[in-house]
Scaffold this motif. Sequence first.
Motif, PDB file in Angstrom:
ATOM      1  N   PHE A   1      -3.400   5.912   3.520  1.00 19.48           N
ATOM      2  CA  PHE A   1      -4.848   5.808   3.683  1.00 19.48           C
ATOM      3  C   PHE A   1      -5.562   7.159   3.713  1.00 19.48           C
ATOM      4  O   PHE A   1      -6.580   7.315   4.386  1.00 19.48           O
ATOM      5  CB  PHE A   1      -5.160   5.009   4.958  1.00 19.48           C
ATOM      6  CG  PHE A   1      -4.408   3.709   5.028  1.00 19.48           C
ATOM      7  CD1 PHE A   1      -4.558   2.744   4.045  1.00 19.48           C
ATOM      8  CD2 PHE A   1      -3.501   3.477   6.045  1.00 19.48           C
ATOM      9  CE1 PHE A   1      -3.848   1.566   4.084  1.00 19.48           C
ATOM     10  CE2 PHE A   1      -2.780   2.302   6.099  1.00 19.48           C
ATOM     11  CZ  PHE A   1      -2.946   1.334   5.119  1.00 19.48           C
TER      12      PHE A   1
ATOM     13  N   GLU B   1      -6.858  -8.615   9.146  1.00 21.89           N
ATOM     14  CA  GLU B   1      -5.400  -8.541   9.160  1.00 21.89           C
ATOM     15  C   GLU B   1      -4.871  -8.810   7.747  1.00 21.89           C
ATOM     16  O   GLU B   1      -5.082  -9.894   7.197  1.00 21.89           O
ATOM     17  CB  GLU B   1      -4.817  -9.563  10.134  1.00 21.89           C
ATOM     18  CG  GLU B   1      -5.238  -9.308  11.578  1.00 21.89           C
ATOM     19  CD  GLU B   1      -4.748 -10.388  12.529  1.00 21.89           C
ATOM     20  OE1 GLU B   1      -4.099 -11.357  12.058  1.00 21.89           O
ATOM     21  OE2 GLU B   1      -5.004 -10.274  13.736  1.00 21.89           O
TER      22      GLU B   1
ATOM     23  N   VAL C   1      -8.385  -0.603   1.126  1.00 15.55           N
ATOM     24  CA  VAL C   1      -8.515  -0.330   2.560  1.00 15.55           C
ATOM     25  C   VAL C   1      -9.440   0.859   2.814  1.00 15.55           C
ATOM     26  O   VAL C   1     -10.319   0.812   3.678  1.00 15.55           O
ATOM     27  CB  VAL C   1      -7.133  -0.074   3.192  1.00 15.55           C
ATOM     28  CG1 VAL C   1      -7.275   0.304   4.670  1.00 15.55           C
ATOM     29  CG2 VAL C   1      -6.237  -1.303   3.049  1.00 15.55           C
TER      30      VAL C   1
ATOM     31  N   ARG D   1       4.189  -0.245   7.720  1.00 18.74           N
ATOM     32  CA  ARG D   1       4.211   0.076   6.295  1.00 18.74           C
ATOM     33  C   ARG D   1       4.833  -1.052   5.468  1.00 18.74           C
ATOM     34  O   ARG D   1       5.889  -1.574   5.805  1.00 18.74           O
ATOM     35  CB  ARG D   1       4.984   1.377   6.074  1.00 18.74           C
ATOM     36  CG  ARG D   1       4.865   1.954   4.674  1.00 18.74           C
ATOM     37  CD  ARG D   1       5.681   3.223   4.567  1.00 18.74           C
ATOM     38  NE  ARG D   1       5.134   4.288   5.413  1.00 18.74           N
ATOM     39  CZ  ARG D   1       4.205   5.150   5.030  1.00 18.74           C
ATOM     40  NH1 ARG D   1       3.688   5.066   3.818  1.00 18.74           N
ATOM     41  NH2 ARG D   1       3.786   6.096   5.856  1.00 18.74           N
TER      42      ARG D   1
ATOM     43  N   LEU E   1      -8.545   1.900  11.572  1.00 17.52           N
ATOM     44  CA  LEU E   1      -7.175   1.405  11.520  1.00 17.52           C
ATOM     45  C   LEU E   1      -6.668   1.166  12.937  1.00 17.52           C
ATOM     46  O   LEU E   1      -6.652   2.081  13.760  1.00 17.52           O
ATOM     47  CB  LEU E   1      -6.276   2.407  10.798  1.00 17.52           C
ATOM     48  CG  LEU E   1      -4.816   1.980  10.572  1.00 17.52           C
ATOM     49  CD1 LEU E   1      -4.759   0.786   9.622  1.00 17.52           C
ATOM     50  CD2 LEU E   1      -3.989   3.145  10.019  1.00 17.52           C
TER      51      LEU E   1
ATOM     52  N   GLU F   1       0.827  -1.193   0.000  1.00 16.39           N
ATOM     53  CA  GLU F   1       0.000   0.000   0.000  1.00 16.39           C
ATOM     54  C   GLU F   1       0.870   1.255   0.000  1.00 16.39           C
ATOM     55  O   GLU F   1       2.080   1.186   0.233  1.00 16.39           O
ATOM     56  CB  GLU F   1      -0.906  -0.007   1.231  1.00 16.39           C
ATOM     57  CG  GLU F   1      -0.208   0.356   2.547  1.00 16.39           C
ATOM     58  CD  GLU F   1       0.909  -0.604   2.973  1.00 16.39           C
ATOM     59  OE1 GLU F   1       1.814  -0.172   3.698  1.00 16.39           O
ATOM     60  OE2 GLU F   1       0.885  -1.778   2.573  1.00 16.39           O
TER      61      GLU F   1
ATOM     62  N   ILE G   1      -1.252  -4.552   7.805  1.00 15.97           N
ATOM     63  CA  ILE G   1      -2.352  -3.602   7.999  1.00 15.97           C
ATOM     64  C   ILE G   1      -3.421  -4.309   8.815  1.00 15.97           C
ATOM     65  O   ILE G   1      -3.871  -5.389   8.439  1.00 15.97           O
ATOM     66  CB  ILE G   1      -2.959  -3.152   6.650  1.00 15.97           C
ATOM     67  CG1 ILE G   1      -1.878  -2.589   5.721  1.00 15.97           C
ATOM     68  CG2 ILE G   1      -4.070  -2.122   6.869  1.00 15.97           C
ATOM     69  CD1 ILE G   1      -2.333  -2.468   4.270  1.00 15.97           C
TER      70      ILE G   1
ATOM     71  N   TRP H   1      -0.540  -0.414  11.744  1.00 14.04           N
ATOM     72  CA  TRP H   1       0.025  -0.315  10.400  1.00 14.04           C
ATOM     73  C   TRP H   1       1.536  -0.361  10.477  1.00 14.04           C
ATOM     74  O   TRP H   1       2.151   0.519  11.084  1.00 14.04           O
ATOM     75  CB  TRP H   1      -0.428   0.977   9.714  1.00 14.04           C
ATOM     76  CG  TRP H   1       0.069   1.115   8.297  1.00 14.04           C
ATOM     77  CD1 TRP H   1       0.347   0.107   7.424  1.00 14.04           C
ATOM     78  CD2 TRP H   1       0.331   2.337   7.591  1.00 14.04           C
ATOM     79  NE1 TRP H   1       0.770   0.613   6.203  1.00 14.04           N
ATOM     80  CE2 TRP H   1       0.765   1.978   6.285  1.00 14.04           C
ATOM     81  CE3 TRP H   1       0.229   3.678   7.929  1.00 14.04           C
ATOM     82  CZ2 TRP H   1       1.107   2.927   5.325  1.00 14.04           C
ATOM     83  CZ3 TRP H   1       0.572   4.627   6.970  1.00 14.04           C
ATOM     84  CH2 TRP H   1       0.995   4.262   5.686  1.00 14.04           C
TER      85      TRP H   1
ATOM     86  N   SER I   1      -4.174   0.439  -1.553  1.00 15.78           N
ATOM     87  CA  SER I   1      -4.616   1.458  -0.603  1.00 15.78           C
ATOM     88  C   SER I   1      -6.120   1.701  -0.744  1.00 15.78           C
ATOM     89  O   SER I   1      -6.834   1.865   0.250  1.00 15.78           O
ATOM     90  CB  SER I   1      -3.855   2.767  -0.837  1.00 15.78           C
ATOM     91  OG  SER I   1      -2.470   2.595  -0.634  1.00 15.78           O
TER      92      SER I   1
END
Length: 607
Positions: free
Chosen positions: A49, A287, A62, A240, A235, A46, A244, A238, A59
């Motif tokens: 967000f 998840e 999500v 990166r 969220l 991703e 996520i 996260w 992205s």
Amino acid sequence: MRRYIAALAVLAAASASAQPALSASPSANATAAPPKVLRYAFRVAETGFDPAQVIDLYSRTVTPHIFEGLYGYDHLARPAKIEPLTAAALPEVSDDFRTWTVRLQPGIFFQDDPAFGGQRRELVAADYVYSFKRFADPANKSPAWSGLQQQGIVGLAERREQALKGKRPFDYDAPVAGLQALDRYTLRFQLAAPRPRFLETLATGDLFGAVAREVVERYGADIMAHPVGTGPFRLAQWRRSSLIVLERSPSYRERFYDAEPAEGDAEGQALLVRFKGRRLPMVDRVEISIIEEEQPRWLAFLQAQHDFIEQMPAAFIDLAMPGGQVAPHLARQGVRGWQAVRSDVYFVHFNMDDPVVGGLAPAQVALRRAIGLALDVPREIATVWRGQAIPAQSTVVPHTTGYDTAFHSEMGEYDPARAKALLDLYGWTDRDGDGWRERPDGQPLVLEMLTQPDNQSRTLDELRAKNLAAVGLRLQFKTAKWPENLKAARNGQYQLWRVGGSAAAPDGQQSLARYHGPQVGGQNVARFRLPAFDALYDRMEMLPDGPERQALFLEAKRLAVAFAPYKPLIHRVVTDLAQPALVGYRRTLFWQDWWHMVDIDAPTRTP
């Protein structure tokens, strides 16, 4: 193999670390049901967000689970059907398709966040006004701005120009004539020209979900990591490009499973009977791991570490669904599968600002067309995709208006002899006898394509390099992660790249946005500019669906073939598999939000 085992170990550790902390109360532990957790993996990382700043599919898968647009799609309806989401009803539309009035449902609240000072924050019409303005704010560098600009909201582009020319912050308090909150729950859009399909824009919830101004101002440059919407999930964690985690939003309103599948749709009718009236979302937690390599992702599913595998790796398709049927050893475990031609296109695109491959001069057009003819798409489908694709004739994707199975073009052909003839005719010849062609002015010719560091990309790269070498063209690669390549492409810092794109709405014109001059830097990643094409595109926007508009689709596709800023390769056949614990799944057509519409049947889950 050790690398794959290590990857699975990391995945298992990530899953374990993502679990919620246990309650300190033994009695609570004894009576509380374990959370229902949906687990699977994205193939590509991703980028973040914030709806105004993202363009990538992952992205945007999500964001609509956190943010909500005014409208969405019926989960079970085929063909697609738009329905109110935060709106109270379908919009009131003027006869000329220029004025659209939307009334919101009262009593919808944002997820709790410190930005609200401990108060419950209701969604109001002004939030959508603010959210749409964010796409026009130059500071956000929104890749979706070019598409929204094309809708012609009166005064919005002018407000952006004022910020650009004055080199000052975008004025969110200044009124925009075409974007107004008439009262607390009523929103009005005024468009400069007729837009018969503006409802599809309002239903693009992965982009045009409501964002609260307080949240944006609190988190500033870190807003990509702090999404706060009115959606069913928030969220929770996260890491990166690694993990996520979303969890059920405690403040989500009472919303219940309902849909309108067609009468003859047995699968849809069965899902409706099973889930109608269930409160949404049905799972407590989602998840998502990021696993770019195919084998670890497949092994994670086989070992039941994941409930679902989306876009089954082609390398394992014969093990998973030989002949389109779930393999017997998987079927005995209760694994189910789905297979369909996806509403997407995979293509090579050229940087039209590049001095070698870009431009509209005959020699550069001939080079691009020769490269397209030299790519052995049938072999790619057979060997890399294992038959899980069909050749693309244009960038217009299946299941959308403008897609025509009867349309065939040079873009769907493999003809290296013709490629060589084109190169010879326009001066791309081997002058020094080393086996590689030079430019028409005699300078060396080395093509460079962006790529990713995964096995499938390496396999495709080898095939592409071999294809072009067969016609005397030397191809080298620049490797980086997908988000970095996307950034380079958007900034015009590349020569060639291969990438996929999927539909976000039933109308096929969005596929043609890739050729639309005003959308350079957004959907038009090739940076193609042709006034004749732009005039066609603009006319199509204003016409209702019908024969006249379909004729313009055909003319636009022919122009796209003639100048070849893109080489369409394939439309993918997508295969999804689910463990028996995942119930209620159905592949969406154009929308990305579905996590709230499925359930986890814990007793059937493999420990």
